[in-house]
Design a protein around this motif. Structure first.
Motif, PDB file in Angstrom:
ATOM      1  N   ILE A   1       0.835  -1.198   0.000  1.00  0.00           N
ATOM      2  CA  ILE A   1       0.000   0.000   0.000  1.00  0.00           C
ATOM      3  C   ILE A   1       0.877   1.258   0.000  1.00  0.00           C
ATOM      4  O   ILE A   1       0.600   2.207  -0.721  1.00  0.00           O
ATOM      5  N   ASP A   2       1.939   1.245   0.805  1.00  0.00           N
ATOM      6  CA  ASP A   2       2.842   2.405   0.862  1.00  0.00           C
ATOM      7  C   ASP A   2       3.477   2.684  -0.499  1.00  0.00           C
ATOM      8  O   ASP A   2       3.593   3.838  -0.925  1.00  0.00           O
ATOM      9  N   GLU A   3       3.899   1.630  -1.188  1.00  0.00           N
ATOM     10  CA  GLU A   3       4.498   1.804  -2.519  1.00  0.00           C
ATOM     11  C   GLU A   3       3.457   2.302  -3.514  1.00  0.00           C
ATOM     12  O   GLU A   3       3.766   3.124  -4.390  1.00  0.00           O
ATOM     13  N   ALA A   4       2.216   1.837  -3.386  1.00  0.00           N
ATOM     14  CA  ALA A   4       1.142   2.298  -4.274  1.00  0.00           C
ATOM     15  C   ALA A   4       0.854   3.779  -4.042  1.00  0.00           C
ATOM     16  O   ALA A   4       0.637   4.537  -4.994  1.00  0.00           O
ATOM     17  N   VAL A   5       0.874   4.204  -2.766  1.00  0.00           N
ATOM     18  CA  VAL A   5       0.668   5.617  -2.459  1.00  0.00           C
ATOM     19  C   VAL A   5       1.785   6.450  -3.081  1.00  0.00           C
ATOM     20  O   VAL A   5       1.541   7.502  -3.671  1.00  0.00           O
TER      21      VAL A   5
END
Length: 181
Positions: A36-40
């Motif tokens: 999720i952090d990488e997607a953000v």
């Protein structure tokens, strides 16, 4: 039985754009196979890229050591001149403008700082592309104004003279012309 669907490049780009800008973050993370952090971060970087265009114009120079040109960088309407185009050991990059400063360790002080690594990378990529385009233009211009080598000029002149001689009528061979000797 399922049919294979072939998407056009435009459809693929539209779907990528939908994932990056419209789909929920969880869907983006799932589709890309990231956290999720990488997607953000992907979405933030994409939005920044969309919001702040970067354009670079380069003036190549005769290489002086590693310095191979100067560039102007337009970041969202703000133009910064005097970036140095440097051919370093890891390839071409743009060095920030600087001015002499006797109190610093190197004798120079940067007048522009780019703390965001992603922005620096975008500037470098645009700078490398602009440098190659500028060099190609210089080469094309030099080829257009370069005179042909003397051998080519002589061969061309011989062809033209041969055509002119072939177009002339042969001199008359009359008895009077031979008697005048």
């Amino acid at each position: 039985m399922s049919k294979d669907v072939i998407l056009t490049p435009e459809q693929i780009a539209a779907e990528e754009r939908r994932w990056l800008f419209e789909a929920p973050i969880a869907e983006l993370a799932e589709v890309k196979g990231v956290t999720i952090d990488e997607a953000v971060k992907m979405r933030t970087d994409a939005m920044l890229k969309e919001a702040v265009p970067i354009e670079v114009s380069v003036r190549p120079i005769e290489p002086q050591g590693k310095l191979i040109g100067f560039a102007s960088v337009n970041i969202g309407g703000v133009v910064i001149d005097d970036f140095k185009v440097v051919d370093g050991k890891n390839g071409i990059f743009l060095g920030a403008p600087s001015k002499p400063d006797p109190t610093s360790r190197t004798g120079y002080r940067s007048t522009v700082r780019i703390p965001d690594r992603a922005t620096q990378e975008r500037i470098n990529v645009a700078g490398v592309q602009a440098y190659h385009v500028a060099v190609e233009k210089l080469i094309a211009r030099a080829e257009a104004v370069r005179p042909a080598p003397i051998r080519e000029q002589m061969a061309q002149a011989a062809k033209e003279a041969g055509k002119e001689n072939a177009a002339r009528s042969a001199p008359a061979k009359k008895k009077e012309a031979r008697d005048d000797r």
